[in-house]
Scaffold this active site. Structure first.
Site, PDB file in Angstrom:
ATOM      1  N   CYS A  79      27.521  70.419  58.488  1.00 49.79           N
ATOM      2  CA  CYS A  79      27.249  70.154  57.071  1.00 49.79           C
ATOM      3  C   CYS A  79      27.981  71.066  56.107  1.00 49.79           C
ATOM      4  O   CYS A  79      28.509  70.601  55.083  1.00 49.79           O
ATOM      5  CB  CYS A  79      25.745  70.183  56.802  1.00 49.79           C
ATOM      6  SG  CYS A  79      24.966  71.807  56.914  1.00 49.79           S
ATOM      7  N   HIS A 118      20.270  73.271  55.506  1.00 47.23           N
ATOM      8  CA  HIS A 118      21.191  72.158  55.295  1.00 47.23           C
ATOM      9  C   HIS A 118      21.803  72.237  53.910  1.00 47.23           C
ATOM     10  O   HIS A 118      21.120  72.551  52.928  1.00 47.23           O
ATOM     11  CB  HIS A 118      20.471  70.815  55.462  1.00 47.23           C
ATOM     12  CG  HIS A 118      21.358  69.642  55.213  1.00 47.23           C
ATOM     13  ND1 HIS A 118      22.468  69.378  55.980  1.00 47.23           N
ATOM     14  CD2 HIS A 118      21.311  68.673  54.252  1.00 47.23           C
ATOM     15  CE1 HIS A 118      23.063  68.294  55.528  1.00 47.23           C
ATOM     16  NE2 HIS A 118      22.395  67.849  54.472  1.00 47.23           N
ATOM     17  N   ASP A 135      26.100  63.566  50.077  1.00 48.82           N
ATOM     18  CA  ASP A 135      25.948  64.343  51.305  1.00 48.82           C
ATOM     19  C   ASP A 135      26.723  63.653  52.431  1.00 48.82           C
ATOM     20  O   ASP A 135      26.319  62.613  52.930  1.00 48.82           O
ATOM     21  CB  ASP A 135      24.470  64.448  51.672  1.00 48.82           C
ATOM     22  CG  ASP A 135      24.213  65.402  52.828  1.00 48.82           C
ATOM     23  OD1 ASP A 135      25.183  65.825  53.495  1.00 48.82           O
ATOM     24  OD2 ASP A 135      23.034  65.722  53.071  1.00 48.82           O
TER      25      ASP A 135
END
Length: 283
Positions: A79, A118, A135
């Site tokens: 991420c 995250h 995202d």
């Protein structure tokens, strides 16, 4: 509509090479259509993988290093890498981007039981008061394929998936947002991650990245985890378990027991070149 004035590119970031890597040939404007298109192209163009963390190495988040790994090589990332790269691209296109930290709550009984590990993004189009949640770094079947407006209680269809944002009670002073994905099999909504709109900065993510990439208790240092997305299917390798989920929701699972088989899968189906000398299934 004329092109929106762009901000300078981050040192080491090359917008042309990035857009070529993800296959985006559309307009380069800071508008909603470009945001959706670049986001979806990134999701389908660069795989998710944790090979660096599997070797207990925190990957660099420097834009030049991200370009070398995710753009100029047959590699992906997790991420922090994906969303840092996307943030560089969106800022170069003229969007406003705020980095946020979220708690992954898939399978959790309480939001507070998970740490903020995250990275996700709040994106603003110049002249539009409606921000978006973007995202490209959530390595799960419930990930966003396209950004969704930051609006509570409304269902959004992003490509072939369905998402919504809801508010959840908590003890902090800021509103808590929860991203939910619609589970086609169960027919209900599943929490994915929770976040507030407090900005997080580069030093914050450097610390979180180091923790997730090196801590022996981190799930990403314990087993291979790779994801590839096309319009037809979602492909996930989680340790020895390979799961193919078709666009219609049909699921096929397969056990991958041989090292050579895992390397071939990563190469041919995920588009990931495994570094020389690295073992994928056992460390």
């Amino acid at each position: 509509m004329a092109d929106t004035a762009r901000t300078p590119q981050a040192a080491g970031f090359d917008l042309d090479a990035y857009l070529q890597r993800i296959g985006w040939e559309g307009e380069r404007r800071a508008d909603a259509a470009t945001l959706r298109g670049v986001h979806l192209a990134h999701m389908r163009g660069i795989p998710f993988e944790n090979l660096d963390a599997l070797r207990r190495t925190a990957p660099s988040l420097d834009p030049a290093d991200l370009m070398a790994k995710l753009v100029h090589s047959r590699r992906g990332g997790y991420c922090y890498e994906h969303n840092t790269l996307l943030a560089c691209a969106l800022e170069a296109l003229g969007f406003g981007v705020t980095r946020l930290a979220a708690r992954v709550v898939v399978g959790a009984d309480r939001v507070e039981s998970r740490p903020r590990t995250h990275m996700t993004l709040l994106v603003e189009e110049p002249g539009d008061p409606q921000p978006y949640l973007a995202d490209v770094g959530f390595g799960a079947i419930g990930a966003l394929l396209e950004p969704v407006p930051l609006t509570a209680g409304v269902e959004f269809r992003d490509a072939e998936r369905r998402h919504r944002l809801v508010h959840a009670p908590h003890h902090g002073p800021l509103e808590l947002w929860v991203l939910q994905a619609h589970d086609r099999v169960k027919g209900d909504w599943a929490d994915q991650y929770a976040f507030t709109l407090e900005p997080f900065e580069k030093p914050d993510f450097e610390v979180i990245n180091w923790h997730i990439g090196t801590n022996p208790r981190s799930p990403f240092t314990q087993r291979v985890y790779a994801q590839s997305i096309t319009a037809e299917r979602h492909l996930l390798l989680n340790g020895p378990q390979l799961t193919r989920t078709r666009a219609d929701g049909a699921v096929v699972e397969q056990e991958v027991t041989e090292e050579e088989q895992a390397r071939r899968l990563l190469d041919e189906e995920f588009g990931i070149e495994v570094p020389d000398g690295m073992r994928v299934l056992s460390q």
